[in-house]
Scaffold this motif. Sequence first.
Motif, PDB file in Angstrom:
ATOM      1  N   MET A 161       0.842  -1.184   0.000  1.00  0.00           N
ATOM      2  CA  MET A 161       0.000   0.000   0.000  1.00  0.00           C
ATOM      3  C   MET A 161       0.881   1.239   0.000  1.00  0.00           C
ATOM      4  O   MET A 161       2.032   1.189   0.435  1.00  0.00           O
ATOM      5  CB  MET A 161      -0.902   0.004   1.238  1.00  0.00           C
ATOM      6  CG  MET A 161      -1.874  -1.170   1.284  1.00  0.00           C
ATOM      7  SD  MET A 161      -2.923  -1.240  -0.168  1.00  0.00           S
ATOM      8  CE  MET A 161      -3.773   0.322  -0.021  1.00  0.00           C
ATOM      9  N   PRO A 162       0.362   2.380  -0.476  1.00  0.00           N
ATOM     10  CA  PRO A 162       1.162   3.613  -0.458  1.00  0.00           C
ATOM     11  C   PRO A 162       1.629   3.952   0.946  1.00  0.00           C
ATOM     12  O   PRO A 162       0.837   3.953   1.894  1.00  0.00           O
ATOM     13  CB  PRO A 162       0.186   4.673  -0.989  1.00  0.00           C
ATOM     14  CG  PRO A 162      -0.806   3.906  -1.796  1.00  0.00           C
ATOM     15  CD  PRO A 162      -0.963   2.583  -1.094  1.00  0.00           C
ATOM     16  N   SER A 188       4.454   0.556  -5.060  1.00  0.00           N
ATOM     17  CA  SER A 188       3.245   0.908  -4.327  1.00  0.00           C
ATOM     18  C   SER A 188       2.042   0.694  -5.239  1.00  0.00           C
ATOM     19  O   SER A 188       2.141   0.812  -6.469  1.00  0.00           O
ATOM     20  CB  SER A 188       3.314   2.370  -3.881  1.00  0.00           C
ATOM     21  OG  SER A 188       2.032   2.856  -3.552  1.00  0.00           O
ATOM     22  N   THR A 189       0.892   0.395  -4.637  1.00  0.00           N
ATOM     23  CA  THR A 189      -0.332   0.217  -5.421  1.00  0.00           C
ATOM     24  C   THR A 189      -0.803   1.530  -6.034  1.00  0.00           C
ATOM     25  O   THR A 189      -1.722   1.526  -6.859  1.00  0.00           O
ATOM     26  CB  THR A 189      -1.450  -0.373  -4.554  1.00  0.00           C
ATOM     27  OG1 THR A 189      -1.615   0.427  -3.370  1.00  0.00           O
ATOM     28  CG2 THR A 189      -1.124  -1.804  -4.148  1.00  0.00           C
ATOM     29  N   SER A 190      -0.199   2.644  -5.647  1.00  0.00           N
ATOM     30  CA  SER A 190      -0.526   3.917  -6.282  1.00  0.00           C
ATOM     31  C   SER A 190       0.187   4.056  -7.627  1.00  0.00           C
ATOM     32  O   SER A 190      -0.117   4.967  -8.400  1.00  0.00           O
ATOM     33  CB  SER A 190      -0.132   5.086  -5.367  1.00  0.00           C
ATOM     34  OG  SER A 190       1.267   5.102  -5.128  1.00  0.00           O
ATOM     35  N   ASN A 223       2.549   9.295   1.574  1.00  0.00           N
ATOM     36  CA  ASN A 223       1.534   9.758   2.521  1.00  0.00           C
ATOM     37  C   ASN A 223       1.830  11.203   2.919  1.00  0.00           C
ATOM     38  O   ASN A 223       2.870  11.489   3.520  1.00  0.00           O
ATOM     39  CB  ASN A 223       1.549   8.857   3.760  1.00  0.00           C
ATOM     40  CG  ASN A 223       0.463   9.214   4.762  1.00  0.00           C
ATOM     41  OD1 ASN A 223      -0.103  10.318   4.734  1.00  0.00           O
ATOM     42  ND2 ASN A 223       0.179   8.291   5.660  1.00  0.00           N
ATOM     43  N   PRO A 224       0.938  12.165   2.605  1.00  0.00           N
ATOM     44  CA  PRO A 224       1.224  13.573   2.891  1.00  0.00           C
ATOM     45  C   PRO A 224       1.246  13.907   4.378  1.00  0.00           C
ATOM     46  O   PRO A 224       1.729  14.975   4.767  1.00  0.00           O
ATOM     47  CB  PRO A 224       0.080  14.306   2.174  1.00  0.00           C
ATOM     48  CG  PRO A 224      -1.034  13.305   2.113  1.00  0.00           C
ATOM     49  CD  PRO A 224      -0.373  11.976   1.943  1.00  0.00           C
ATOM     50  N   PHE A 260      12.667   7.729   8.050  1.00  0.00           N
ATOM     51  CA  PHE A 260      12.704   6.430   8.725  1.00  0.00           C
ATOM     52  C   PHE A 260      12.125   5.346   7.817  1.00  0.00           C
ATOM     53  O   PHE A 260      12.720   4.270   7.645  1.00  0.00           O
ATOM     54  CB  PHE A 260      11.916   6.502  10.035  1.00  0.00           C
ATOM     55  CG  PHE A 260      11.944   5.235  10.843  1.00  0.00           C
ATOM     56  CD1 PHE A 260      12.959   5.001  11.756  1.00  0.00           C
ATOM     57  CD2 PHE A 260      10.948   4.274  10.702  1.00  0.00           C
ATOM     58  CE1 PHE A 260      12.991   3.823  12.509  1.00  0.00           C
ATOM     59  CE2 PHE A 260      10.973   3.099  11.442  1.00  0.00           C
ATOM     60  CZ  PHE A 260      11.996   2.882  12.349  1.00  0.00           C
ATOM     61  N   LEU A 261      10.967   5.625   7.222  1.00  0.00           N
ATOM     62  CA  LEU A 261      10.329   4.636   6.357  1.00  0.00           C
ATOM     63  C   LEU A 261      11.130   4.414   5.076  1.00  0.00           C
ATOM     64  O   LEU A 261      11.187   3.293   4.558  1.00  0.00           O
ATOM     65  CB  LEU A 261       8.908   5.079   6.021  1.00  0.00           C
ATOM     66  CG  LEU A 261       7.913   5.041   7.186  1.00  0.00           C
ATOM     67  CD1 LEU A 261       6.557   5.566   6.739  1.00  0.00           C
ATOM     68  CD2 LEU A 261       7.771   3.631   7.748  1.00  0.00           C
ATOM     69  N   THR A 262      11.743   5.476   4.560  1.00  0.00           N
ATOM     70  CA  THR A 262      12.584   5.328   3.377  1.00  0.00           C
ATOM     71  C   THR A 262      13.752   4.395   3.673  1.00  0.00           C
ATOM     72  O   THR A 262      14.102   3.532   2.852  1.00  0.00           O
ATOM     73  CB  THR A 262      13.102   6.697   2.908  1.00  0.00           C
ATOM     74  OG1 THR A 262      11.988   7.531   2.547  1.00  0.00           O
ATOM     75  CG2 THR A 262      14.031   6.550   1.715  1.00  0.00           C
ATOM     76  N   ARG A 263      14.359   4.573   4.841  1.00  0.00           N
ATOM     77  CA  ARG A 263      15.457   3.684   5.224  1.00  0.00           C
ATOM     78  C   ARG A 263      14.958   2.246   5.353  1.00  0.00           C
ATOM     79  O   ARG A 263      15.641   1.301   4.909  1.00  0.00           O
ATOM     80  CB  ARG A 263      16.064   4.156   6.542  1.00  0.00           C
ATOM     81  CG  ARG A 263      17.222   3.293   7.042  1.00  0.00           C
ATOM     82  CD  ARG A 263      17.851   3.899   8.278  1.00  0.00           C
ATOM     83  NE  ARG A 263      18.891   3.033   8.809  1.00  0.00           N
ATOM     84  CZ  ARG A 263      19.633   3.333   9.883  1.00  0.00           C
ATOM     85  NH1 ARG A 263      19.469   4.487  10.507  1.00  0.00           N
ATOM     86  NH2 ARG A 263      20.555   2.487  10.325  1.00  0.00           N
ATOM     87  N   LYS A 264      13.780   2.076   5.920  1.00  0.00           N
ATOM     88  CA  LYS A 264      13.204   0.738   6.082  1.00  0.00           C
ATOM     89  C   LYS A 264      12.968   0.087   4.720  1.00  0.00           C
ATOM     90  O   LYS A 264      13.302  -1.086   4.511  1.00  0.00           O
ATOM     91  CB  LYS A 264      11.891   0.847   6.862  1.00  0.00           C
ATOM     92  CG  LYS A 264      11.180  -0.463   7.112  1.00  0.00           C
ATOM     93  CD  LYS A 264       9.924  -0.225   7.948  1.00  0.00           C
ATOM     94  CE  LYS A 264       9.149  -1.503   8.179  1.00  0.00           C
ATOM     95  NZ  LYS A 264       7.930  -1.278   9.012  1.00  0.00           N
TER      96      LYS A 264
END
Length: 299
Positions: free
Chosen positions: A139-140, A172-174, A144-145, A154-158
């Motif tokens: 999922m996107p 991503s599904t987007s 997320n804005p 943090f999420l980019t590193r993950k």
Amino acid sequence: MSHDWRMQWGYPGLAGLPGTLPWKLAPYLGRDPGEARRATEDFLCMRFGQVFPESTPTQRAEWARAHMDMVALEMMDGIALHRLGGVNGPAIELAGWEHVQALAERKTGFIVVLSHFDRLMTSLVALARQGLVMNALTMPVLDNPDLSPVHRRFLTRKVNNLVSVIHGQYRSTSESLRPVHEGLLAGDVWIILADVWQPHFGRLRKHPFLGGEISLPTGIERLAKSTGVPLVHAITYSQGASRLKVEVDPLPEDPKEAVDAVIQRLEKDVRARPWAWWQWGVWDHMWRRAGQTDGEERL
């Protein structure tokens, strides 16, 4: 966000510690500050009481604490993913690799189906350590804005850590799903979660679940049917902060029956380990009593 410092300094700092010490300390660091954690635990206790009325207040409190510990451990996993299953990280026991190996030897694409249960990325690490190259469809997240800059980093590193382990694409599904479809036809392996929810989902199918019905997207079964690829199911069971077990199950050839089997297994697992399911926050959107209409009040 008030917990940004945990993402910016806390978990990266723990990741520098040796052995399994980061995972032993992660639950003490937690995901949220004390007040937010207590509010989340109170919400979970309320939800557990609704779904499992036979449970005791003590059980519900234990489940809520275990859920928050799991969230913290997943954050630690994301920062130090390459250490899972290695000599300097949590141990992973893998059962059922032969089912994946049999599909890989056919030289055709297939889908690894996961659910939002326990520490999600562990099964991917376990399969990757056997030499399986995978691609992830999720999922996107990064677009997320509402994410703060620290949370986004943090999420980019993950995500980057995940890609470095599975050695494939992350989509991503987007984004356009054409590369997923074409990849499966070309023999690629794609990882897809079955129990997702977004308000814009249109094609849903109901499954018996915890005394009612859960509505889930039909994307996996439609994708499998259109490409003719098989599916296999992987799931993780935490045995402790630094000990994990991954089980891989074969699935029926018919895509619809395969997804049904995944959700039946998920229901069994959630009954046994309510704390290990991630989707309690969107329960009201996904679940309803059997026969309930949109205008009726949900649990």
